[in-house]
Design a protein around this motif. Structure first.
Motif, PDB file in Angstrom:
ATOM      1  N   SER A 105       6.060  36.866 -20.685  1.00 52.65           N
ATOM      2  CA  SER A 105       6.774  37.589 -19.419  1.00 52.65           C
ATOM      3  C   SER A 105       8.188  37.892 -19.804  1.00 52.65           C
ATOM      4  N   ILE A 106       8.836  38.535 -18.849  1.00 53.73           N
ATOM      5  CA  ILE A 106      10.098  38.687 -18.788  1.00 53.73           C
ATOM      6  C   ILE A 106      10.844  37.519 -18.445  1.00 53.73           C
ATOM      7  N   TYR A 107      11.992  37.126 -19.255  1.00 53.91           N
ATOM      8  CA  TYR A 107      12.727  35.836 -18.704  1.00 53.91           C
ATOM      9  C   TYR A 107      13.965  36.348 -18.087  1.00 53.91           C
ATOM     10  N   SER A 108      14.481  35.264 -17.279  1.00 54.88           N
ATOM     11  CA  SER A 108      15.816  35.509 -16.553  1.00 54.88           C
ATOM     12  C   SER A 108      17.105  35.595 -17.463  1.00 54.88           C
ATOM     13  N   ALA A 109      16.804  35.310 -18.779  1.00 56.66           N
ATOM     14  CA  ALA A 109      17.911  35.255 -19.824  1.00 56.66           C
ATOM     15  C   ALA A 109      17.165  35.209 -21.002  1.00 56.66           C
ATOM     16  N   ASN A 110      17.933  35.637 -22.061  1.00 57.37           N
ATOM     17  CA  ASN A 110      17.834  35.709 -23.561  1.00 57.37           C
ATOM     18  C   ASN A 110      17.197  34.664 -24.082  1.00 57.37           C
ATOM     19  N   PRO A 111      16.001  34.204 -24.692  1.00 53.86           N
ATOM     20  CA  PRO A 111      15.623  32.786 -24.919  1.00 53.86           C
ATOM     21  C   PRO A 111      16.521  32.638 -26.315  1.00 53.86           C
ATOM     22  N   LYS A 112      17.332  33.349 -26.977  1.00 49.55           N
ATOM     23  CA  LYS A 112      17.934  33.229 -28.123  1.00 49.55           C
ATOM     24  C   LYS A 112      19.347  32.432 -27.603  1.00 49.55           C
ATOM     25  N   VAL A 113      19.520  32.832 -26.274  1.00 53.00           N
ATOM     26  CA  VAL A 113      21.050  32.043 -25.738  1.00 53.00           C
ATOM     27  C   VAL A 113      20.699  30.953 -24.930  1.00 53.00           C
ATOM     28  N   ILE A 114      19.556  31.143 -24.189  1.00 57.61           N
ATOM     29  CA  ILE A 114      19.142  29.959 -23.222  1.00 57.61           C
ATOM     30  C   ILE A 114      17.817  29.485 -23.500  1.00 57.61           C
ATOM     31  N   LYS A 115      17.905  28.131 -23.888  1.00 61.11           N
ATOM     32  CA  LYS A 115      16.518  27.388 -24.139  1.00 61.11           C
ATOM     33  C   LYS A 115      15.829  27.300 -23.150  1.00 61.11           C
ATOM     34  N   ASN A 116      14.413  27.975 -23.191  1.00 59.03           N
ATOM     35  CA  ASN A 116      13.358  27.894 -22.189  1.00 59.03           C
ATOM     36  C   ASN A 116      13.868  28.473 -20.777  1.00 59.03           C
ATOM     37  N   PRO A 117      14.204  29.659 -20.816  1.00 61.85           N
ATOM     38  CA  PRO A 117      14.686  30.372 -19.466  1.00 61.85           C
ATOM     39  C   PRO A 117      13.413  30.316 -18.654  1.00 61.85           C
ATOM     40  N   HIS A 118      13.882  30.655 -17.427  1.00 58.12           N
ATOM     41  CA  HIS A 118      12.831  30.800 -16.277  1.00 58.12           C
ATOM     42  C   HIS A 118      12.153  32.001 -16.288  1.00 58.12           C
ATOM     43  N   PRO A 119      10.682  32.139 -16.518  1.00 61.52           N
ATOM     44  CA  PRO A 119      10.088  33.430 -16.458  1.00 61.52           C
ATOM     45  C   PRO A 119      10.151  34.032 -15.042  1.00 61.52           C
ATOM     46  N   ILE A 120      10.222  35.279 -15.192  1.00 62.97           N
ATOM     47  CA  ILE A 120      10.358  36.081 -13.905  1.00 62.97           C
ATOM     48  C   ILE A 120       8.960  36.395 -13.738  1.00 62.97           C
TER      49      ILE A 120
ATOM     50  N   TYR B  33      12.090  47.667  -9.852  1.00 59.80           N
ATOM     51  CA  TYR B  33      12.417  48.775 -11.053  1.00 59.80           C
ATOM     52  C   TYR B  33      14.190  48.718 -11.291  1.00 59.80           C
ATOM     53  N   ARG B  34      14.735  48.692 -10.178  1.00 59.04           N
ATOM     54  CA  ARG B  34      16.111  48.895 -10.378  1.00 59.04           C
ATOM     55  C   ARG B  34      16.665  47.720 -11.077  1.00 59.04           C
ATOM     56  N   GLU B  35      16.252  46.456 -10.564  1.00 59.49           N
ATOM     57  CA  GLU B  35      16.508  45.209 -11.407  1.00 59.49           C
ATOM     58  C   GLU B  35      16.507  45.323 -12.777  1.00 59.49           C
ATOM     59  N   MET B  36      15.279  45.804 -13.118  1.00 60.39           N
ATOM     60  CA  MET B  36      14.703  45.763 -14.869  1.00 60.39           C
ATOM     61  C   MET B  36      15.730  46.951 -15.312  1.00 60.39           C
ATOM     62  N   ARG B  37      16.255  48.128 -14.727  1.00 65.51           N
ATOM     63  CA  ARG B  37      16.779  49.041 -15.272  1.00 65.51           C
ATOM     64  C   ARG B  37      18.122  48.495 -15.439  1.00 65.51           C
ATOM     65  N   GLU B  38      18.646  47.711 -14.432  1.00 66.31           N
ATOM     66  CA  GLU B  38      20.060  47.174 -14.918  1.00 66.31           C
ATOM     67  C   GLU B  38      20.046  46.172 -15.704  1.00 66.31           C
ATOM     68  N   LEU B  39      19.150  45.285 -15.982  1.00 63.54           N
ATOM     69  CA  LEU B  39      19.044  44.327 -16.727  1.00 63.54           C
ATOM     70  C   LEU B  39      18.738  44.989 -18.459  1.00 63.54           C
ATOM     71  N   SER B  40      18.249  46.072 -18.375  1.00 64.65           N
ATOM     72  CA  SER B  40      17.844  46.786 -19.786  1.00 64.65           C
ATOM     73  C   SER B  40      18.934  47.389 -20.328  1.00 64.65           C
ATOM     74  N   TYR B  41      19.845  47.926 -19.440  1.00 62.86           N
ATOM     75  CA  TYR B  41      21.236  48.297 -19.982  1.00 62.86           C
ATOM     76  C   TYR B  41      21.947  47.439 -20.711  1.00 62.86           C
ATOM     77  N   ALA B  42      22.044  46.157 -20.302  1.00 56.33           N
ATOM     78  CA  ALA B  42      22.557  45.077 -20.798  1.00 56.33           C
ATOM     79  C   ALA B  42      21.921  44.279 -21.930  1.00 56.33           C
ATOM     80  N   GLY B  43      20.784  44.665 -22.196  1.00 57.84           N
ATOM     81  CA  GLY B  43      20.271  43.932 -23.339  1.00 57.84           C
ATOM     82  C   GLY B  43      18.896  43.526 -23.435  1.00 57.84           C
TER      83      GLY B  43
END
Length: 466
Positions: A231-246, A251-261
């Motif tokens: 799934s897509i996670y609420s944060a980067n798993p390389k930064v946050i251990k076992n982040p919450h799956p979304i 659509y626009r949440e995805m676009r905003e998050l895609s912009y920042a990585g």
């Protein structure tokens, strides 16, 4: 909203089609749901960490020395042959794939850019041809469909094309005819044809774009994007251990998050699906039973918390300038933009205050050899009291539809960072009120993401939005 055709477009990324074992997983996924009618494929990806993607081999075939090109050609042929052999595809059926690769240098090309585009696109084209053969061989009647047959028209550069809007009408006109049989339609992603009938590719990762284009044109019920994560996670798993799956996002949440990585999707990939209001489901080829993440229109979404995700990117730099009474000078910003135009530099954001202004740039767009003269021109033209180039700059996006109706989200973010001695260089909330952008030092960005994540996903004793 468009009337759904009751079928699904499914896209498989390079990691999902890297070898025969992954082909078997794709076959099982298609067998499990016969509404999966349109299959979009990428070129074979890496089989291991040290492996080379087929697209990279094709680039070497197009641009390398004679010996490098010959070696790359043989490697690509063997990648496809290995898959074909595991499914006992006979030589007669495999021969067109090999011949297309051998003949690539002999096509007539209008420019080196046109040549490179066709070479790169061969990875997707031949993978689609081979998958169609394999699917038919295992009892799933399939047909290879080139983008030209669907009328996928593109504009712009050969290797950074954008879809022409007439494409959607072209697909819609052929939709009923193409779907009247129960054949699986296997379509190569990543490329279309320009007005001169030449191959042109989308930017890298563009198979996602093809999938979204077809989901729109075919009025699909869903666009399923199969990748290598559950799934897509609420944060980067390389930064946050076992982040919450979304489970679900807009659509626009995805676009905003895609912009920042967020890297699950190509940044532009979902726009055709957004325009067609086709829900997107991100699923794992290796674990297709997992629920995945649904990406839906805003009016079909109920926020369960203020924040859906936190993303960060270190690809930015910033220019900070200070001058008293800056806000009273008519044309101040215009003068600055004219200087940037002179140096052919675009900017990302420009938050400002009464006496201060910060210009944020994508570092990949900056030619650092011209930086000294750029700063000199800005100082001389604008008579700045303080001018600072900040190369150690990162952006954090805190995104959530729930922010719109929640008071105090900004306070919670700033407080969490302040308590942990992380200074905020810039803060800006978008007009949609679903995203908050923060500027911090690169050296502190991972810690900042950690503290923000803890504030919204752990502090209240929950690990999720539910």
């Amino acid at each position: 909203m468009k009337e759904s055709s009751g079928m699904k477009v499914v896209k498989f990324g390079g990691s999902s089609l890297a070898d025969a074992e992954h082909y078997q997983e794709v076959i099982a996924i298609l067998n499990a749901d016969h509404e999966r009618r349109i299959v979009v494929v990428s070129a074979p990806g890496k089989r291991s960490e040290k492996d080379t993607k087929v697209t990279d081999l094709l680039i070497k075939y197009a641009t390398g020395t004679f010996m490098e090109a010959r070696k790359a050609l043989n490697s690509v042929i063997e990648r496809y042959r290995a898959i074909a052999n595991d499914f006992e595809v006979d030589e007669e059926a495999f021969r067109p794939i090999k011949q297309y690769l051998v003949d690539l240098p002999d096509f007539e090309y209008s420019s080196p850019e046109a040549q490179l585009a066709r070479f790169k696109a061969a990875g997707e084209r031949l993978n689609a041809e081979l998958l169609a053969v394999v699917l038919s061989k295992v009892g799933l009647t399939s047909r290879f469909i080139d983008p030209s047959e669907l009328g996928i028209i593109v504009d712009g550069d050969y290797n950074n094309a954008v879809v022409n809007r007439g494409t959607y009408q072209n697909i819609a006109k052929k939709r009923d005819q193409l779907l009247e049989t129960r054949d699986l339609l296997v379509v190569p992603g990543f490329y279309g044809y320009n007005k001169n009938n030449e191959v042109a590719t989308f930017s890298r990762g563009g198979s996602d774009i093809t999938g979204a284009i077809l989901a729109n044109g075919f009025a699909a019920e869903y666009y399923e994007n199969f990748t290598d994560v559950d799934s897509i996670y609420s944060a980067n798993p390389k930064v946050i251990k076992n982040p919450h799956p979304i489970d679900e996002m807009t659509y626009r949440e995805m676009r905003e998050l895609s912009y920042a990585g967020f890297s699950v999707f190509h940044d532009e990939a979902i726009i055709p699906a957004i325009e067609g209001r086709v829900p997107i489901v991100v699923k794992n080829t290796n674990h297709p039973e997992a629920v995945g993440t649904s990406i839906v229109p805003e009016d079909e979404f109920n926020a369960k918390g203020p924040v859906t995700g936190v993303a960060s990117s270190k690809r930015f730099a910033a220019l900070y300038l200070h001058r008293y009474l800056l806000n009273r000078e008519v044309g101040f910003t215009l003068k600055l933009l004219q200087i940037l135009y002179k140096y052919n530099i675009s900017y990302e954001h420009m938050p400002s205050g009464i006496d201060d202004l910060t210009v944020i740039f994508d570092r990949n767009q900056i030619d650092y050899t011209i930086l000294p003269s750029l700063l000199t021109d800005i100082h001389d033209e604008l008579q700045t009291d303080q001018l600072e180039w900040i190369d150690d700059y990162a952006i954090i996006m805190v995104v959530g539809e729930g922010m719109r109706n929640k008071v105090g989200t900004v306070d919670r973010i700033v407080s969490a960072l302040a308590q942990n001695k992380i200074g905020v260089q810039m803060i800006n909330q978008g007009a949609s009120r679903i995203s908050i952008m923060l500027g911090v030092r690169q050296s502190q960005v991972d810690d900042a993401v950690q503290y923000i994540y803890e504030e919204f996903f752990k502090k209240d004793g929950v690990e999720s939005n539910d």
